[in-house]
Design an enzyme around this catalytic site. Structure first.
Site, PDB file in Angstrom:
ATOM      1  N   LEU A 506       0.820  -1.208   0.000  1.00  0.00           N
ATOM      2  CA  LEU A 506       0.000   0.000   0.000  1.00  0.00           C
ATOM      3  C   LEU A 506       0.850   1.252   0.000  1.00  0.00           C
ATOM      4  O   LEU A 506       0.425   2.314  -0.435  1.00  0.00           O
ATOM      5  CB  LEU A 506      -0.916   0.014   1.224  1.00  0.00           C
ATOM      6  CG  LEU A 506      -1.966  -1.091   1.302  1.00  0.00           C
ATOM      7  CD1 LEU A 506      -2.633  -1.099   2.654  1.00  0.00           C
ATOM      8  CD2 LEU A 506      -3.003  -0.910   0.207  1.00  0.00           C
ATOM      9  N   GLY A 509       7.484   3.947   3.808  1.00  0.00           N
ATOM     10  CA  GLY A 509       8.080   5.158   4.356  1.00  0.00           C
ATOM     11  C   GLY A 509       9.440   4.825   4.926  1.00  0.00           C
ATOM     12  O   GLY A 509      10.004   3.768   4.621  1.00  0.00           O
ATOM     13  N   SER A 511      10.272   4.002   7.862  1.00  0.00           N
ATOM     14  CA  SER A 511      10.373   2.948   8.856  1.00  0.00           C
ATOM     15  C   SER A 511       9.907   1.589   8.360  1.00  0.00           C
ATOM     16  O   SER A 511      10.191   0.576   8.968  1.00  0.00           O
ATOM     17  CB  SER A 511       9.569   3.329  10.110  1.00  0.00           C
ATOM     18  OG  SER A 511       8.233   3.581   9.747  1.00  0.00           O
ATOM     19  N   GLY A 512       9.184   1.550   7.247  1.00  0.00           N
ATOM     20  CA  GLY A 512       8.745   0.258   6.763  1.00  0.00           C
ATOM     21  C   GLY A 512       7.721   0.374   5.657  1.00  0.00           C
ATOM     22  O   GLY A 512       7.343   1.459   5.248  1.00  0.00           O
ATOM     23  N   VAL A 514       3.903  -0.911   4.062  1.00  0.00           N
ATOM     24  CA  VAL A 514       2.586  -1.352   4.525  1.00  0.00           C
ATOM     25  C   VAL A 514       1.933  -2.212   3.442  1.00  0.00           C
ATOM     26  O   VAL A 514       1.973  -1.874   2.260  1.00  0.00           O
ATOM     27  CB  VAL A 514       1.675  -0.142   4.838  1.00  0.00           C
ATOM     28  CG1 VAL A 514       0.346  -0.607   5.390  1.00  0.00           C
ATOM     29  CG2 VAL A 514       2.359   0.787   5.812  1.00  0.00           C
ATOM     30  N   ASP A 627       5.811  13.170  12.851  1.00  0.00           N
ATOM     31  CA  ASP A 627       5.907  13.097  11.399  1.00  0.00           C
ATOM     32  C   ASP A 627       4.533  13.335  10.774  1.00  0.00           C
ATOM     33  O   ASP A 627       4.039  12.536   9.987  1.00  0.00           O
ATOM     34  CB  ASP A 627       6.491  11.748  10.965  1.00  0.00           C
ATOM     35  CG  ASP A 627       7.002  11.788   9.528  1.00  0.00           C
ATOM     36  OD1 ASP A 627       7.118  12.902   8.958  1.00  0.00           O
ATOM     37  OD2 ASP A 627       7.296  10.719   8.974  1.00  0.00           O
TER      38      ASP A 627
END
Ligand code: NAG
Ligand code: NAG
Ligand code: NAG
Ligand code: NAG
Ligand code: NAG
Ligand code: NAG
Ligand code: NAG
Length: 784
Positions: A506, A509, A511-512, A514, A627
């Site tokens: 999906l 970013g 950090s990871g 989705v 953020d």
């Protein structure tokens, strides 16, 4: 009385004097005497024996034991804490039907409450159950209803019944560990000592979900069946490693607080352990008493920390005592670090995002603080030191508050598995081998080998527990411990299946990434796979500990997490509308037909404000998002905004976050000046970012595009002063120039003006001049 029927059996008589002279039934009016060694009741298959049992010098209990076990293991005792004299004492089945134990002076020490003349006899059944029967064989009373520290197969543990460990002093007197059904229908073990009580099983770091238990079934029933399957109405169950019929088993809450299932080897008379609740002894609370620390050497042992000495070498349960007088003068203290150590619970105070120095000061200032635990920004001030344990993998350090004048060995150089104190240094390793080998060292050696094989699951469980879910030990209150019911732990396999092997991404970013998934119950979810697991653990802890409790319509709901080996994942609700940036800035965005209408934009502004106000001011812990940007605002089908991605969130109690952020978080174009100025980070960083998004909602394009990219600072400043000048002017015609042209003039002047004013005030350099999110939410709502 079983009598030899003929004289021919006389020789047999001598060979079986022990059992042949014993009874299987005791009739009303008769008694068993303490003085006659063979005055016993024996079950018809001779597995169990009942009678007086020597528990000390001239001290006897009336007990049931396993006949063929080498040490005549007791499974039930009537007069546990009131042993009787070795002379003249007796168990008497009174003619009125009561079963009583009389001491030498004829005083009644114990009685079974069955004074009905209906009672005909006492009988020891093959199950190990001592029963009182009426003449037709109906059971009127049974020892199975009054368990001590042991549960035999088919003996029910029900509401109001509990196992209470023995003291470990060699007699069968009561200790402090309890197994029972708690008021919420869950089978638990706790240390219930004179000073504290503390639940340690099931794992207190998890909620019921995490422990695979349920509180819904109120029948409160648990039983070990004859094949070695234990099952409880709260869904807990286990099986013996030697599952099958025909084995004598006992489930005992041992004096060390561990619950173990034992099986008797009939040929050797020794017990083998076929299941244990804990592979890691030190996880049992209260085991080393006050101040004591449980250490694996690798055998679990108790020891005293620096500055403390053992209270009573004969009784490890009494723990340690300070070698100094406590006082309240903060000038007099220093701190000694005990790495890899924890004292579970009893926190005065719990703070996050603060430095070691600040944590130290909290403890120094508070007179009742005895030590603090510090771990990557988490600070726990300890008011009492119980449940101490030291494990090589524990990621925290205990800092003991000790008087400056006291000379102690600094333990920080010690190897992880060594006891904290060396007995040669004047500190005594308490408990030592006695503590865990009482009752036959072979037994426990066996256990530890067993644990290596079969206990791996348990160890993994505990290990992942520690690494995945940071502990809410700060809050002893039940309500705080339990994360929301709906927040649970998922397995990696489960999430892999739900996302069809992470097929549909999906978004991603810093950090990871989705992925979309569908859970077994058909719920659509977003599964965020976090990368940089090693570096990201801090973030992960921060997220997991907080998100389970966050519940607001403008904040994405989190359903759970997964922490398995190297995998760290978060599971959230799936929001179908996509993120705000797609709606606001997408390439089709210049087409007026695709643009977000004004009402939707205003709704988004209000929703975001409400969500952030909730995070900043209302939820249990103060959450700063750090953020905020259109990419992290998801829209549902009604354009209700939901704030997403707490990957970079830091928590704080309602106070300042402190200045120890190791690196800048947030996204260029949305980050507040204090990030670069190295000033303390507060919730006002989110206010700044929100201000940028607010102006973008009005303008319909990226802020950075119209304040000048290269010289952002200059561009922003001149933009802000121009807007301020216009706002101070007499008319508000300028607003029309500012609004997204795609709206074709379809907007509410009052709302636009308010939004721009708020947006500008959010961008103040001085964070104290920026309004708070709750004020913003109220201001916006006022012009809805
Ligand atoms: C018998 O009854 C007395 C008083 O009701 C109670 O204190 C005692 O614990 C009972 N004994 C047993 C073995 O249940
Ligand atoms: C509750 O637990 C008991 C005992 O384990 C079981 O027999 C019963 O079916 C359970 N009831 C429900 C509703 O699950
Ligand atoms: C034992 O518990 C597991 C889950 O914890 C469950 O799947 C299984 O059906 C249970 N077995 C019995 C016999 O209750
Ligand atoms: C009992 O112990 C003996 C001797 O150690 C051993 O050979 C035998 O296998 C054991 N039996 C069971 C059922 O464990
Ligand atoms: C935490 O400690 C500080 C400093 O000692 C104190 O002022 C504050 O009240 C404590 N907070 C709680 C929740 O106990
Ligand atoms: C710790 O263990 C290592 C290797 O086992 C050893 O070389 C070292 O000397 C030990 N340190 C101390 C302080 O005992
Ligand atoms: C503990 O004491 C022994 C004997 O005095 C000594 O050899 C050893 O080095 C000491 N260990 C530590 C960690 O101080």
């Amino acid at each position: 009385m079983r009598r030899p029927s003929t004289l021919l059996l006389l020789s047999l008589f001598f060979s079986c004097i022990h059992s042949c002279f014993s009874l299987s039934s005791l009739y009303k009016g008769s008694s068993l005497s303490v003085e006659d060694e063979s005055d016993h009741l024996i079950s018809s298959d001779s597995s169990f024996t009942c009678g007086f049992y020597k528990v000390g010098t001239n001290a006897y209990s009336f007990s049931i034991w396993v006949t063929n076990s080498i040490d005549k293991t007791i499974v039930w005792t009537a007069n546990r804490d009131r042993p009787v004299n070795g002379r003249k004492s007796r168990m008497w089945l009174h003619p009125d039907g009561t079963m009583v134990i009389k001491d030498a002076d004829d005083s009644t020490i114990w009685s079974a409450n069955t004074s009905t003349p209906e009672v005909d006899r006492a009988e020891l059944l093959n199950s190990g159950n001592l029963v009182l029967k009426n003449p037709s064989g109906r059971i009127l009373w049974q020892s199975f209803d009054f368990p001590t520290d042991t549960l035999l197969p088919l003996q029910l543990i029900t509401k109001g019944k509990s196992l209470l460990s023995s003291s470990g002093r060699g007699d069968s007197s009561s200790g402090f560990f309890v197994l029972h059904f708690d008021s919420d229908n869950v089978l638990r073990m706790m240390y219930d000592g004179p000073e504290i009580s503390s639940v340690y099983w099931p794992n207190p770091d998890f909620d019921l979900w995490g422990n695979l238990r349920t509180s819904f079934n109120s029948s409160r029933l648990a039983v070990l069946d004859e094949t070695g399957l234990f099952s409880s109405s709260d869904k807990f169950n286990f099986t013996a490693s030697d599952m099958g019929l025909g084995i004598i088993r006992r489930l005992t809450l041992d004096f060390d607080g561990n619950l173990r299932l034992y099986s008797l080897n009939e040929s050797t008379g020794l017990w083998g352990i076929s299941w244990a609740a804990f592979a890691q002894e030190c996880n049992v609370h209260g085991i080393c008493g006050r101040y004591g620390v449980c250490v694996y050497t690798p055998k679990p042992m108790c020891s005293c920390p620096p500055g403390y000495e053992v209270s009573d070498p004969a009784d490890w349960n009494k723990g340690c005592k300070p070698k100094f007088k406590t006082s309240c003068d903060s000038q007099q203290f220093r701190f000694v670090a005990l790495p890899y150590t924890d004292y579970y619970g009893f926190d005065l105070n719990y703070s996050t995002g603060i430095s070691l120095e600040e944590c130290r000061n909290i403890c120094l200032k508070d007179c009742s603080c005895r030590a603090f635990q510090y771990r990557v920004g988490l600070c726990y001030a300890k008011g009492a030191l119980f449940n101490g344990r030291r494990t090589p993998n524990f990621p925290g350090t205990i800092y003991l508050k000790l008087p400056k004048s006291l000379e102690v060995q600094e333990p920080s150089e010690l190897n992880k598995s060594e006891p904290i104190c060396n007995s040669s240094q004047g500190e005594v390793v308490i408990g030592s081998s006695e503590m865990f080998t009482n009752g036959g060292s072979k037994e426990y050696t066996h256990f530890f080998w067993f644990a290596l094989g079969v206990g791996v699951v348990e160890i993994l469980f505990i290990a992942t527990g520690w690494w995945s879910l940071f502990r809410k030990q700060g809050m002893p209150k039940e309500g705080y411990q339990a994360i929301s019911d709906q927040f649970r732990r998922f397995t990696y396999a489960e999430l892999k299946k739900a996302t069809r092997n992470f097929k549909e991404e999906l978004g991603r970013g810093a950090s990871g990434a989705v992925y979309k998934g569908v859970l077994g119950d058909k719920r659509a979810v977003g599964v965020k796979k976090l990368w940089n697991v090693i570096q990201g653990e801090e973030e992960f802890w921060a997220e997991v500990s907080t998100i389970g409790r966050i519940n607001h319509m403008n904040v994405v709901r989190m359903w759970g997490y997964c922490a398995e080996v190297k995998h760290r994942l978060l599971v959230s609700e799936y929001i179908e509308g996509g993120s705000l940036d797609n709606h606001l800035f997408s390439s089709g965005g210049t087409n007026p037909a695709n643009a977000l209408g004004w009402n939707e934009r205003f709704k988004i502004a209000v929703g975001m404000a409400k969500g952030l106000a909730y995070l900043h001011h209302e939820c249990l812990e103060w959450v700063v998002h750090c953020d905020v940007k259109p990419e992290n605002i998801l829209l549902d089908k009604d354009f209700e905004p939901k704030i997403a991605d707490f990957g970079l969130a830091k928590l704080s109690e309602r106070g300042m976050l402190g200045s120890n952020f190791s690196r800048i978080r947030g996204t260029k174009g949305y980050i507040a000046p204090e990030w670069t100025l190295n000033l303390p980070i507060t919730a006002k960083v989110d206010v700044y970012s929100y201000g940028v998004v607010l102006l973008e909602l009005v303008k319909g394009s990226r802020f950075s595009n119209w304040v000048g990219d290269g010289e952002e600072e200059v561009g922003l400043r001149s933009f802000l002063s121009a807007v301020k000048e216009k706002m101070g002017g007499r008319d508000d015609l300028w607003v029309g120039d500012f609004v997204d042209f795609r709206l074709g003039g379809q907007f509410n002047w009052k709302q636009v003006t308010t939004m721009v004013e708020i947006g500008v005030s959010c961008l103040e350099d001085d964070r104290n001049s920026r309004p708070s999110m709750s004020v913003i939410a109220q201001t916006l709502l006022a012009c809805e």
